[in-house]
Design an enzyme around this catalytic site. Structure first.
Site, PDB file in Angstrom:
ATOM      1  N   TYR A 139       0.943  -1.197   0.079  1.00 44.58           N
ATOM      2  CA  TYR A 139      -0.149   0.052  -0.087  1.00 44.58           C
ATOM      3  C   TYR A 139       0.735   1.295  -0.057  1.00 44.58           C
ATOM      4  CZ  TYR A 139       0.920   0.489   5.093  1.00 44.58           C
ATOM      5  OH  TYR A 139       1.460   0.502   6.111  1.00 44.58           O
ATOM      6  N   ASN A 193      10.150  -5.690   7.901  1.00 46.59           N
ATOM      7  CA  ASN A 193      10.831  -4.438   8.297  1.00 46.59           C
ATOM      8  C   ASN A 193      12.299  -4.819   8.793  1.00 46.59           C
ATOM      9  OD1 ASN A 193       8.697  -2.978   7.751  1.00 46.59           O
ATOM     10  ND2 ASN A 193       8.166  -2.678   9.809  1.00 46.59           N
ATOM     11  N   TYR A 195      15.558  -3.499  10.153  1.00 44.60           N
ATOM     12  CA  TYR A 195      16.207  -2.149  10.630  1.00 44.60           C
ATOM     13  C   TYR A 195      17.686  -2.457  11.022  1.00 44.60           C
ATOM     14  CZ  TYR A 195      11.299  -1.003  12.025  1.00 44.60           C
ATOM     15  OH  TYR A 195      10.145  -0.760  11.826  1.00 44.60           O
ATOM     16  N   HIS A 204       2.707   6.245  14.227  1.00 39.99           N
ATOM     17  CA  HIS A 204       1.728   6.109  13.265  1.00 39.99           C
ATOM     18  C   HIS A 204       0.603   5.108  13.838  1.00 39.99           C
ATOM     19  CE1 HIS A 204       4.398   2.673  12.883  1.00 39.99           C
ATOM     20  NE2 HIS A 204       3.302   1.926  12.425  1.00 39.99           N
ATOM     21  N   ASP A 206      -1.794   1.949  11.981  1.00 37.52           N
ATOM     22  CA  ASP A 206      -1.842   1.038  11.015  1.00 37.52           C
ATOM     23  C   ASP A 206      -3.233   1.674  10.319  1.00 37.52           C
ATOM     24  OD1 ASP A 206       0.280   0.206  12.231  1.00 37.52           O
ATOM     25  OD2 ASP A 206       0.035  -2.119  11.337  1.00 37.52           O
ATOM     26  N   HIS A 266       1.731   4.030  17.680  1.00 37.76           N
ATOM     27  CA  HIS A 266       3.162   3.327  18.413  1.00 37.76           C
ATOM     28  C   HIS A 266       4.270   3.554  17.203  1.00 37.76           C
ATOM     29  CE1 HIS A 266       0.897   0.629  15.278  1.00 37.76           C
ATOM     30  NE2 HIS A 266       2.221   0.375  14.869  1.00 37.76           N
ATOM     31  N   ARG A 277      17.733  -5.647  13.683  1.00 37.91           N
ATOM     32  CA  ARG A 277      16.433  -6.324  14.058  1.00 37.91           C
ATOM     33  C   ARG A 277      15.529  -6.276  12.876  1.00 37.91           C
ATOM     34  NH1 ARG A 277      10.965  -3.618  16.048  1.00 37.91           N
ATOM     35  NH2 ARG A 277      10.085  -5.608  16.801  1.00 37.91           N
TER      36      ARG A 277
END
Length: 394
Positions: A139, A193, A195, A204, A206, A266, A277
């Site tokens: 998206y 994700n 990192y 943000h 979701d 969050h 991570r």
């Protein structure tokens, strides 16, 4: 001798001495009773008025009471909000060290395939110190939209991102189904994700109009923390104290729903990513989620049915602006807020400035230099004499 002292008999003398001693004893008892009465009166006065002498102390106490009550009220509100957040969080440790190692090796394979360009365009989204890999459903978000804000996100057309890898189904999703974390067939969107140390993602929620609840995430490679209710400030980057900081261990599963998923933001703070991570986010898209229907959004030649295809329900899809960074991050990139994901200052500039001044295309300095050089080339080719332009100072 008794006659010389005025007493006719020794018994009279003894009698007179006894009465005098009784009088002295009675006087002492009366004095003690009086002192006790005075002390009792003083204690009663002190209880009625804590500071009978100094009015300044009493005034200070009266002034400090509202401050103390306000602070206590704020603490109670924060504790109440933290309690609401916790009510929407489930955490469990499902993956062993060996299982984590197998999944982490698969994540490394995804990274390798992306570097070789083996995925679709919208599958990979790169940013300094953070890469996202969309599978199943992808998206638009953040700087990719011309109109920014909650509710503007859109799903990509079907097939624009790669399918969920089979190993995600076998090693991750199936285990969650077996432990009744999610029902069979729930997941149709998986995002990885990845990192690097110092990476982050700003506060943000979701998109509620895109994804069903719950939101499930599984952490790998190292421990970290998920923070709720933080406020980000840029240039320099600062992050406020969270309402709740949730430790996230390697191999743990975090499930968000209710207040934790919908009513509070969050984020991942830079200071909480001390080692590499990765997190696999598993979600289900809504049936009525708005979707971009055209596959060639950047093409200048569009099919005649483009106007009708742009419509998804009653919503008209905004045009995408591809603004992805392919630069490699240096170790200090986390402290440069201008290149962080979803940089609010960058978003503001790209909206306010005209198209040719936007940083996403090229810097204004290079643009004006190139424009000046091209104008000189044109004038020389036309044979026109060079003109001296007087610059006006403002």
């Amino acid at each position: 001798m008794a006659a010389a002292s005025g007493y006719t008999d020794l018994r009279e003398k003894l009698k007179s001495m006894t009465s005098r001693d009784n009088y002295k004893a009675g006087s002492r008892e009366a004095a003690a009773a009086a002192a006790a009465a005075v002390a009792a009166a003083a204690a009663a006065a002190a209880a009625a008025e804590p500071y009978p002498v100094s009015g300044a102390k009493r005034k200070y106490q009266e002034d400090s009471d509202p401050e103390r009550s306000d602070y206590e009220e704020q603490q109670l509100q924060k504790e109440e909000e933290a309690r609401k957040v916790k009510s929407g969080i489930r955490q469990m440790r499902l993956f062993s060290q060996d299982e984590c190692a197998k999944i982490e090796a698969r994540i490394d394979e995804v990274v390798s395939r992306a570097e070789k360009g083996l995925y679709n365009e919208h599958t990979v989204d790169r940013a300094p110190l953070r890469n996202k890999y969309f599978f199943g459903e992808g998206y638009t978000y953040g700087a990719q939209l011309q109109k920014r804000g909650p509710g503007q996100e859109r799903l990509y057309p079907p097939g624009d991102v790669d399918e969920i890898p089979e190993w995600v189904h076998q090693l991750v999703i199936q285990k969650l189904v077996e432990h009744r974390v999610i029902p069979e067939g729930f997941v149709n969107s998986a995002v990885i994700n990845d990192y690097q140390p110092g990476g982050c993602i700003v506060s943000h929620v979701d998109p509620i109009h895109i994804f069903e609840r719950p939101i499930v995430s599984v952490s790998f490679f190292s421990d970290s923390a998920l923070c709720f209710g933080c406020k980000f400030q840029f240039k320099p980057i600062r992050v406020s104290e969270p309402v709740l900081s949730l430790p996230v261990r390697r191999g743990s599963v975090t499930v968000l729903s209710g207040y934790a998923a919908d009513e509070i933001t969050h984020c991942i703070r830079p200071q909480d990513i001390k080692e590499r991570r990765a997190v696999i986010i598993l979600r289900k898209t809504r049936l009525d989620a708005p979707r971009l229907e055209t596959k060639s959004l950047s093409s200048s030649v569009l099919p005649p049915s483009y106007a009708s295809d742009r419509l998804s329900g009653n919503n008209r899809d905004p045009a995408l602006k591809p603004k992805r960074s392919h630069r490699k991050a240096d170790p200090d990139a986390a402290h440069r807020p201008r290149i962080l994901e979803m940089d609010k200052e960058e978003n503001r500039r790209s909206v306010l400035l005209p198209t040719h001044r936007r940083r996403g295309s090229f810097s204004s300095e290079n643009y004006w230099r190139k424009s000046y050089e091209s104008s000189e080339d044109c004038s020389e080719a036309a044979g026109s004499p060079a003109r001296k332009v007087k610059m006006r100072r403002h």
